[in-house]
Design an enzyme around this catalytic site. Structure first.
Site: not given
Ligand code: TRP
Length: 323
Positions: A111, A192, A195
């Site tokens: 992230k 995966k 979002k």
């Protein structure tokens, strides 16, 4: 009774990966355990949010959770920021979490590379997650494989706290949902469904129309060797379809593979199974008004506080804060 705790972030639309990887299991577990489910709005703040987005996301997430079948009476459904103890325990957990441990978290590394602003909260996020779990004397945490590292850290910091201050916190166990825990992106089946991936064609949202769902499955990436076989390493696209269909029909993907020779038919059937599963969820979703949702969340926060407050008091006592 076994205490189960899990959390979901209220950022963006809930997709098929959340549903299969987490929510289906949440619904199942509420019958077998004392289940506490939390919409972790404070976690969502670790990445920049527009003001207002977080409140709307919270209400939307609650609506979906109720629509998929979370029972607000039999289980506890609440919003993280409504129970102040989460943040109080978060701080204490940071004091027993090593800087080096946080630096090893792969989610932090991913992230922080993907976003322009890396907040300190993104780094300390796992300590808040540990607090969420430990505040409820949790025995079992049902979350996907991607949360394995955060769960290990939670166990380590709980054990460290106990060895420093005496036996105070329950050390929880991780439970990965049995089948289809990882739904992959339909366009990038090595990744995966997520979002944060920003792959609209590869992500099936819980509020997609039947036509949208059918189209996304029709265009799902497979491979050229035309053999239907469950083999996630060498055939990620086909295996993903098999495991989604498996999750929808409660059948092993290997068994399903035997009845298919064509990718086309597998795609059609998987889309159909997903559409049928989502249809009643969308109907319940439409029928829920905000006042009802709000009342459920307030009731949930009251129930959550009743568990969290005595645990927090135990922690204050163990640490030896002057009171
Ligand atoms: N980190 C989890 C995720 O991104 C969400 C989460 C926060 C959570 N606190 C939790 C999950 C406690 C389980 C238990 O999916």
């Amino acid at each position: 009774m076994t205490r189960v705790f899990s959390g979901i972030q209220p950022s963006g639309t809930i997709h098929l990966g959340n549903y299969v990887g987490a929510l289906m299991n949440w619904v199942k577990m509420q019958d077998e355990a004392d289940a506490i489910y939390c919409i972790v709005d404070l976690h969502a703040l670790t990445l920049p949010q527009e003001p207002g987005e977080i409140a709307q996301g919270t209400i939307d997430a609650a609506r979906v959770l109720l629509a998929v079948g979370i029972d607000p009476e039999g289980s506890t459904l609440f919003v993280q920021s409504h129970v102040r103890e989460h943040n109080e325990l978060n701080w204490i957990m940071q004091t027993v979490t090593a800087y080096g441990e946080l630096g090893r978290m792969t989610q932090f590394k991913d992230k922080s590379e993907r976003n322009v602003f890396t907040s300190a909260s993104l780094f300390t996020y796992p300590a808040l997650q540990a607090a969420d779990i430990l505040l409820y004397d949790t025995d079992v945490v049902p979350v996907g494989d991607d949360q394995r590292q955060h769960l290990e850290l939670t166990r380590d910091v709980a054990a460290r706290f106990n060895s420093r201050y005496g036996d105070t916190l329950v050390v929880p166990e991780h439970r990965i949902p049995p089948s289809g825990a990882r739904v992959m992106d339909l366009q990038n089946p090595e990744n995966k469904m997520s979002k944060s991936l920003d792959s609209p064609a590869g992500t099936v949202n819980i509020d997609d129309t039947p036509a949208q769902i059918a189209k996304k499955f029709k265009r799902a990436v497979t491979d050229n060797d035309n053999e239907v076989r469950y083999d996630p390493a060498s055939k990620p696209g086909v295996s993903n379809l098999l495991s989604i269909l498996g999750a929808m029909t409660d059948t092993e993907p290997e068994t399903l593979a035997e009845s298919y020779t064509q990718y086309g038919q597998l795609k059609v059937d998987t889309a159909e199974a997903v559409i049928e599963k989502i249809r009643p969820i969308q109907e319940r979703w439409e029928a829920l008004d905000e006042a009802t949702i709000k009342a459920h969340l307030e009731n949930g926060a009251n129930k959550a506080r009743a568990v969290a407050q005595p645990v927090m008091q135990r922690v204050r006592d163990a640490v030896g804060l002057y009171q």
